[in-house]
Write a protein that holds these residues in place. Sequence first.
Motif, mmCIF file in Angstrom:
data_model
loop_
_atom_site.group_PDB
_atom_site.id
_atom_site.type_symbol
_atom_site.label_atom_id
_atom_site.label_comp_id
_atom_site.label_asym_id
_atom_site.label_seq_id
_atom_site.Cartn_x
_atom_site.Cartn_y
_atom_site.Cartn_z
ATOM 1 N N GLU A 6 0.804 -1.218 0.000
ATOM 2 C CA GLU A 6 0.000 0.000 0.000
ATOM 3 C C GLU A 6 0.839 1.271 0.000
ATOM 4 O O GLU A 6 0.337 2.354 -0.252
ATOM 5 C CB GLU A 6 -0.931 0.026 1.226
ATOM 6 N N LEU A 7 2.128 1.156 0.316
ATOM 7 C CA LEU A 7 3.005 2.326 0.421
ATOM 8 C C LEU A 7 4.222 2.143 -0.477
ATOM 9 O O LEU A 7 5.199 1.499 -0.103
ATOM 10 C CB LEU A 7 3.454 2.526 1.877
ATOM 11 N N LYS A 8 4.187 2.718 -1.664
ATOM 12 C CA LYS A 8 5.288 2.589 -2.613
ATOM 13 C C LYS A 8 6.562 3.201 -2.034
ATOM 14 O O LYS A 8 6.560 4.303 -1.521
ATOM 15 C CB LYS A 8 4.929 3.293 -3.916
ATOM 16 N N GLY A 9 7.664 2.466 -2.088
ATOM 17 C CA GLY A 9 8.948 2.943 -1.603
ATOM 18 C C GLY A 9 9.249 2.559 -0.170
ATOM 19 O O GLY A 9 10.343 2.781 0.311
ATOM 20 N N TYR A 10 8.284 1.967 0.529
ATOM 21 C CA TYR A 10 8.501 1.572 1.909
ATOM 22 C C TYR A 10 8.802 0.080 1.981
ATOM 23 O O TYR A 10 8.266 -0.706 1.208
ATOM 24 C CB TYR A 10 7.260 1.877 2.765
ATOM 25 N N VAL A 11 9.701 -0.302 2.882
ATOM 26 C CA VAL A 11 10.034 -1.707 3.075
ATOM 27 C C VAL A 11 9.968 -2.048 4.560
ATOM 28 O O VAL A 11 10.123 -1.182 5.419
ATOM 29 C CB VAL A 11 11.443 -2.062 2.526
ATOM 30 N N VAL A 12 9.740 -3.329 4.841
ATOM 31 C CA VAL A 12 9.720 -3.829 6.210
ATOM 32 C C VAL A 12 11.049 -4.522 6.449
ATOM 33 O O VAL A 12 11.476 -5.360 5.654
ATOM 34 C CB VAL A 12 8.561 -4.827 6.419
ATOM 35 N N VAL A 13 11.714 -4.177 7.544
ATOM 36 C CA VAL A 13 13.013 -4.746 7.874
ATOM 37 C C VAL A 13 12.869 -5.604 9.121
ATOM 38 O O VAL A 13 12.341 -5.157 10.133
ATOM 39 C CB VAL A 13 14.053 -3.638 8.126
ATOM 40 N N HIS A 14 13.344 -6.842 9.022
ATOM 41 C CA HIS A 14 13.411 -7.745 10.175
ATOM 42 C C HIS A 14 14.886 -7.927 10.485
ATOM 43 O O HIS A 14 15.661 -8.247 9.594
ATOM 44 C CB HIS A 14 12.786 -9.104 9.850
ATOM 45 N N LYS A 15 15.265 -7.727 11.721
ATOM 46 C CA LYS A 15 16.690 -7.859 12.071
ATOM 47 C C LYS A 15 17.155 -9.304 11.945
ATOM 48 O O LYS A 15 18.307 -9.580 11.693
ATOM 49 C CB LYS A 15 16.945 -7.336 13.477
ATOM 50 N N SER A 16 16.243 -10.254 12.100
ATOM 51 C CA SER A 16 16.581 -11.665 11.934
ATOM 52 C C SER A 16 15.510 -12.320 11.085
ATOM 53 O O SER A 16 14.329 -12.104 11.301
ATOM 54 C CB SER A 16 16.661 -12.358 13.300
ATOM 55 N N GLU A 17 15.928 -13.104 10.125
ATOM 56 C CA GLU A 17 14.940 -13.795 9.286
ATOM 57 C C GLU A 17 14.210 -14.888 10.058
ATOM 58 O O GLU A 17 13.182 -15.384 9.627
ATOM 59 C CB GLU A 17 15.607 -14.380 8.050
ATOM 60 N N PHE A 18 14.724 -15.262 11.211
ATOM 61 C CA PHE A 18 14.129 -16.333 11.998
ATOM 62 C C PHE A 18 13.188 -15.822 13.082
ATOM 63 O O PHE A 18 12.571 -16.601 13.774
ATOM 64 C CB PHE A 18 15.228 -17.180 12.645
ATOM 65 N N SER A 19 13.112 -14.512 13.250
ATOM 66 C CA SER A 19 12.286 -13.951 14.316
ATOM 67 C C SER A 19 11.645 -12.662 13.848
ATOM 68 O O SER A 19 12.278 -11.850 13.185
ATOM 69 C CB SER A 19 13.146 -13.677 15.548
ATOM 70 N N SER A 20 10.404 -12.450 14.180
ATOM 71 C CA SER A 20 9.731 -11.195 13.841
ATOM 72 C C SER A 20 9.663 -10.283 15.067
ATOM 73 O O SER A 20 8.892 -9.341 15.104
ATOM 74 C CB SER A 20 8.334 -11.477 13.298
ATOM 75 N N ASP A 21 10.480 -10.574 16.091
ATOM 76 C CA ASP A 21 10.484 -9.746 17.297
ATOM 77 C C ASP A 21 10.868 -8.306 16.983
ATOM 78 O O ASP A 21 10.358 -7.374 17.575
ATOM 79 C CB ASP A 21 11.452 -10.298 18.344
ATOM 80 N N TYR A 22 11.811 -8.101 16.081
ATOM 81 C CA TYR A 22 12.245 -6.761 15.710
ATOM 82 C C TYR A 22 11.794 -6.507 14.285
ATOM 83 O O TYR A 22 12.272 -7.129 13.342
ATOM 84 C CB TYR A 22 13.760 -6.634 15.813
#
Length: 73
Positions: A6-22
């Motif tokens: 829904e938001l062009k140019g925005y990305v979601v960053v996860h510090k670890s691919e194994f956890s969605s805590d961050y």
Amino acid sequence: MGVVPELKGYVVVHKSEFSSDYCQIVDASISNIAAFIFLRIPGQLGRDLNDIRIELKSGQEWIRMGSTLFRPA
């Protein structure tokens, strides 16, 4: 990383691919080498938000997130 459809140019960053805590959403539409925080939430969820930067080291793209440096696998 993932995109926010829904938001062009925005990305979601996860510090670890194994956890969605961050998880953090950053704006990558301004620069080819950086993505910047755009939202600050008060309290516990508002801490540890960082800009993301691409750094070239020995011809490889490394990612810096705050004081953490990620290298290619």
